[in-house]
Design an enzyme around this catalytic site. Structure first.
Site, PDB file in Angstrom:
ATOM      1  N   VAL A  17       1.046  -1.004   0.137  1.00  0.00           N
ATOM      2  CA  VAL A  17       0.420  -0.067   0.193  1.00  0.00           C
ATOM      3  C   VAL A  17       0.961   1.021  -0.088  1.00  0.00           C
ATOM      4  CG1 VAL A  17      -1.223   1.263   0.802  1.00  0.00           C
ATOM      5  CG2 VAL A  17      -1.957  -0.797   1.059  1.00  0.00           C
ATOM      6  N   ASP A  35      10.049   3.175   6.456  1.00  0.00           N
ATOM      7  CA  ASP A  35      10.523   2.399   6.723  1.00  0.00           C
ATOM      8  C   ASP A  35      10.576   1.423   7.881  1.00  0.00           C
ATOM      9  OD1 ASP A  35       7.895  -0.668   5.214  1.00  0.00           O
ATOM     10  OD2 ASP A  35      10.076  -1.091   6.667  1.00  0.00           O
ATOM     11  N   ARG A  40      14.319  -3.577   3.099  1.00  0.00           N
ATOM     12  CA  ARG A  40      13.400  -3.363   2.211  1.00  0.00           C
ATOM     13  C   ARG A  40      14.035  -1.396   1.535  1.00  0.00           C
ATOM     14  NH1 ARG A  40       9.696  -4.137  -1.478  1.00  0.00           N
ATOM     15  NH2 ARG A  40       7.859  -2.381  -1.070  1.00  0.00           N
ATOM     16  N   THR A  86      -2.405  -3.633   9.028  1.00  0.00           N
ATOM     17  CA  THR A  86      -3.806  -4.514  10.503  1.00  0.00           C
ATOM     18  C   THR A  86      -4.202  -5.681  10.859  1.00  0.00           C
ATOM     19  OG1 THR A  86      -4.836  -3.035   8.908  1.00  0.00           O
ATOM     20  CG2 THR A  86      -4.198  -2.135  10.870  1.00  0.00           C
ATOM     21  N   THR A 121      -6.704  -0.249   7.166  1.00  0.00           N
ATOM     22  CA  THR A 121      -8.142  -1.447   6.721  1.00  0.00           C
ATOM     23  C   THR A 121      -8.443  -1.320   8.507  1.00  0.00           C
ATOM     24  OG1 THR A 121      -8.279  -2.763   5.149  1.00  0.00           O
ATOM     25  CG2 THR A 121      -9.807  -2.925   7.351  1.00  0.00           C
ATOM     26  N   CYS A 261      -6.856  -9.109   3.033  1.00  0.00           N
ATOM     27  CA  CYS A 261      -8.206  -7.922   2.591  1.00  0.00           C
ATOM     28  C   CYS A 261      -9.403  -9.395   3.029  1.00  0.00           C
ATOM     29  CB  CYS A 261      -8.246  -6.646   1.564  1.00  0.00           C
ATOM     30  SG  CYS A 261      -7.001  -6.043   1.376  1.00  0.00           S
ATOM     31  N   ARG A 332       1.012 -13.122   2.309  1.00  0.00           N
ATOM     32  CA  ARG A 332      -0.268 -12.640   4.441  1.00  0.00           C
ATOM     33  C   ARG A 332      -1.496 -13.942   4.056  1.00  0.00           C
ATOM     34  NH1 ARG A 332      -0.047  -5.980   2.822  1.00  0.00           N
ATOM     35  NH2 ARG A 332      -0.309  -7.289   0.940  1.00  0.00           N
TER      36      ARG A 332
END
Length: 425
Positions: A17, A35, A40, A86, A121, A261, A332
């Site tokens: 995101v 980050d 990364r 989240t 979210t 999601c 994920r």
């Protein structure tokens, strides 16, 4: 209230995101992408994005973007966009640990007149109930007097080249009408598809979780249809194809439901509903069905092996795919893991092959080490769990060649003809 042209943006979290957001903002305004993962950040500075969402040319196009793992670089920012994970915990309750930490990070650097926008979210009410108190505490400022908040829920679809940040409508909201206007104008800079300004932050929060709850329930319906069709000994896809000839039939397919999601957001909505004294029966029923599909598929595969006189003791099964969806490396909340664990409970040895995922990440997250290349003619059963383009290209003949003669082939994703497989949902 800030003017958009005066915004100095800090994006906290450079995952699926945050990175596209930071790049998009960095084409227009001074932007710091932060980050915690220094490795990364080093990869991104070198032009490599392990999520494969942003290529080197896109990274280079963000002339005003600075990427860093040093939180001090955020001190120059007056707009903070929080784009951290989240997830849910093992009890399926919202885990806001990363978001709380991001609020503390932003709050410690928030100056009067600043704006904090949440992309993560959350359940309806979380921005005002969880984030605002932390921001006020660590900034020493008062909401809507000294600083403002906004909410713009992420709609990133990993591995989808068509639906990207720039091409999807962005929902926006703010803590005051002026803040809502500011947040909306800010996102209009980076979204060609435009924006939808919600009437309140809670409306925007609720819109996010209902989007994916609706999809989860539709998939649960066809998953339950698959369970019924299996008992009726008819093919689920044949039923769906026949039903799809009606003009208003929705073309959902059965399968494993995971990811950041669809497999998570419904629990954010049900958590808040239960907190308010309402038991959400339909949503939780759909979740229960989708959460059990990995175990159901494992049972079906083992039954097919038994019918083919293949002993489960010392059997080897190849699972093709570990990512939560096709043509992306995102691990994920992958429901393929449930399938693998259930197969192992039957006593079979499981090899996993996925050319998209990072094997070190798979080992770290799930203690699963994918094979670098599956050996030919080695497996008693092969399960197509993810519809990667590489597996589609192999076709039934190529996939069959990975198994032993007389081995079982099970197609979770319906990428092969019905006549070419021994079983499918």
């Amino acid at each position: 209230m800030l003017n958009v042209q005066d915004a100095r943006i800090g994006v906290v979290g450079l995952g699926y995101v945050g990175l596209p957001l930071a790049v998009a903002f960095g084409r227009h305004l001074p932007t710091v992408g932060f980050d915690l993962d220094a490795r990364r950040v080093e990869q991104l500075v070198a032009g490599y994005d392990s999520t494969r969402e942003v290529d080197a040319d896109e990274l280079a196009s963000a002339a005003q973007l600075r990427l860093t793992a040093q939180a001090a670089a955020l001190s120059a920012c007056n707009v903070f966009v929080l784009a951290v994970p989240t997830p849910v915990d093992r009890h399926k309750r919202p885990d806001l640990t990363a978001l709380r930490a991001a609020c503390v990070l932003a709050g410690e650097r928030l100056q009067a007149g600043g704006v904090v926008i949440i992309e993560s979210t959350v359940y309806p009410g979380a921005t005002e109930e969880v984030c605002v108190p932390l921001l006020e505490q660590h900034a020493g400022l008062r909401l809507n007097q000294d600083f403002f908040v906004g909410y713009s829920p992420e709609r990133i679809n990993p591995g989808d080249p068509e639906h990207r940040l720039e091409t999807i409508v962005k929902v926006t909201a703010g803590s005051t009408p002026a803040a809502a206007d500011f947040v909306d104008a800010l996102y209009r800079l980076v979204t060609r598809a435009g924006t939808h300004k919600a009437g309140s932050i809670r409306v925007a929060e609720a819109a996010k979780v209902i989007e994916n709850t609706q999809r989860d329930l539709n998939i649960a319906l066809v998953n339950e249809l698959a369970l019924i069709c299996n008992r009726l000994e008819i093919d689920t896809m044949e039923v769906l194809e026949a039903a799809a000839t009606k003009w208003n039939f929705l073309p959902f397919r059965p399968g494993l439901v995971g990811g950041h999601c669809v497999g998570v957001d419904p629990y954010y909505l049900t958590y808040k509903a239960q907190e308010l004294g309402h038991h959400p029966e339909v949503i939780l029923a759909g979740r229960r069905i989708n959460d059990t599909m990995g175990r159901y598929i494992a049972t079906q595969v083992c039954r097919l092996m038994s019918r083919a006189h293949l002993p489960l003791c010392d059997a080897r099964v190849l699972v093709l795919g570990l990512a939560f969806k096709e043509n992306c490396p995102d691990l994920r909340n992958s429901a393929v893991v449930d399938l693998i664990r259930a197969l192992q409970e039957w006593g079979v040895a499981v090899d996993v092959y996925d050319p998209w995922v990072d094997p070190h990440e798979a080992q770290r997250e799930y203690a699963i080490r994918p094979v670098s290349e599956p050996a030919a003619a080695c497996y008693d059963a092969t399960v197509v769990a993810v519809a990667h383009a590489e597996f589609v290209q192999l076709g039934a003949t190529g996939i069959r060649a990975l198994g032993k003669a007389g081995g079982v082939l099970y197609d979770v994703k319906h990428i092969l003809p019905r006549s070419a497989v021994d079983g499918r949902l």
